[in-house]
Scaffold this active site. Structure first.
Site, mmCIF file in Angstrom:
data_model
loop_
_atom_site.group_PDB
_atom_site.id
_atom_site.type_symbol
_atom_site.label_atom_id
_atom_site.label_comp_id
_atom_site.label_asym_id
_atom_site.label_seq_id
_atom_site.Cartn_x
_atom_site.Cartn_y
_atom_site.Cartn_z
ATOM 1 N N ASP A 43 0.838 -1.201 0.000
ATOM 2 C CA ASP A 43 0.000 0.000 0.000
ATOM 3 C C ASP A 43 0.872 1.250 0.000
ATOM 4 O OD1 ASP A 43 -2.984 0.988 0.837
ATOM 5 O OD2 ASP A 43 -1.436 2.252 1.739
ATOM 6 N N TYR A 48 3.096 9.929 -0.498
ATOM 7 C CA TYR A 48 4.202 9.338 0.270
ATOM 8 C C TYR A 48 5.532 9.565 -0.448
ATOM 9 C CZ TYR A 48 0.449 6.493 2.459
ATOM 10 O OH TYR A 48 -0.695 6.051 3.074
ATOM 11 N N LYS A 73 -2.848 6.023 -4.186
ATOM 12 C CA LYS A 73 -3.943 6.955 -3.844
ATOM 13 C C LYS A 73 -3.799 8.310 -4.522
ATOM 14 C CE LYS A 73 -3.733 4.767 0.694
ATOM 15 N NZ LYS A 73 -2.313 4.576 0.984
ATOM 16 N N HIS A 106 -7.633 9.761 -1.480
ATOM 17 C CA HIS A 106 -6.895 9.713 -0.210
ATOM 18 C C HIS A 106 -7.643 10.404 0.948
ATOM 19 C CE1 HIS A 106 -2.470 9.314 1.223
ATOM 20 N NE2 HIS A 106 -3.312 9.100 2.220
#
Ligand code: A2P
Length: 280
Positions: A43, A48, A73, A106
């Site tokens: 994931d 990120y 996401k 998200h």
């Protein structure tokens, strides 16, 4: 262990979380180590900033793409039809894959769209682009993250494809019972991110007492509790022995009394952010 999604696809119940995993060698190596030690579900997210390294870790593992369930996401600055289309392409390129197993919105109400009251429109538009990506084979399942019931109700008004999952901050410390019940009622699988409360629940005395009884660690008990609740669970670690430890949760079962005891551990660590009050 796998869970069936309303899209017809199956999702491995324990996934490898990469939130706060630094880009580069750490992301690459931790993903590789997770995969060679049995994880089949990774994931990540555009925000990120580690998608490229995650993709490289997948390749370095030598495990075939079609054996791995991969999620990423949509970030908050792309909540529009065109924005989402573009973001999906960018993520595919960074991860260097032909398709995504799961793509999530998200956050439901990014600050900018909350301020001008267009968050509902933003979600509806992004969702339409995501549905098209499903139709064209770029994405297999679509879902949301950090959505509360009122955000889901709004999305369901225009969605042709129902969300397959809602990924939320979920641990014994914050059990989000109303969100989980809403998800369940609508056939949406609850996914637990930060199932260890970002590590903050692991020193709790009661959790450690239970862990001792089963000959397991507090982290393993928290992950197992999530599984027995029917959640998909996404522990994050960059430490090899913890990555292995967090996947070693299939050889024991927490009994009913201990499950009930863990249910009482609300607020032993960090709790979920309010998606209508975030600053991003
Ligand atoms: P690290 O990544 O340095 O190994 P969560 O999954 O709830 O977000 O928690 C992640 C945090 O918990 C990280 O700080 C991670 O540290 C730590 N962590 C992950 N697994 C374990 C474990 N088995 N034992 C102790 N700490 C852990």
């Amino acid at each position: 262990m796998k869970i069936k999604l309303n899209s017809g696809y199956e999702i491995p119940a324990v996934g490898f979380g990469t939130w706060q995993t630094p880009d580069g060698e750490i992301a690459r190596e931790s993903v590789r180590i997770a995969l060679v030690n049995g994880y089949r579900h990774i994931d990540t997210a555009a925000v990120y900033k580690n998608e490229k390294s995650v993709g490289e870790g997948i390749k370095a593992s030598g495990i075939a793409r079609d054996e791995i369930f991969l999620t990423t996401k949509l970030w908050n600055d792309k909540h529009s039809y065109e924005g989402a289309k573009e973001a999906i392409q960018t993520s595919l390129e960074k991860l260097d894959v032909d398709y995504l197993d799961l793509y999530l919105i998200h956050w439901p109400a990014p600050k900018a769209l909350r301020d001008n009251n267009t968050w509902e429109q933003g979600n509806a538009e992004a969702w339409r682009a995501m549905e098209e990506a499903v139709e064209s084979g770029l994405i297999r399942s679509i879902g949301v993250s950090n959505f509360m019931p009122h955000h889901l109700e709004s999305l369901l008004k225009t969605a042709k494809i129902k969300p397959a999952v809602n990924q939320i901050y979920l641990s014994p410390s914050d059990q989000q019972r109303d969100v989980v019940a809403f998800n369940h009622k609508h056939g949406i699988v609850s996914e637990a991110y930060s199932p260890l409360g970002t590590g903050t629940i692991l020193s709790d005395e009661k959790l450690n007492e239970i862990a001792l009884k089963y000959g397991k660690s507090a982290a393993q008990v928290a992950i197992r509790w999530s599984l027995q609740k029917g959640f998909v669970v996404l522990p994050k670690s960059v430490t090899p022995h913890r990555i292995v430890e967090n996947f070693d949760v299939f050889d024991f079962e927490i009994n009913e009394d201990d499950m009930a005891l863990i249910d009482t551990l609300e607020s032993i660590g960090k709790t979920a952010p309010n998606p209508d009050e975030t600053t991003y």
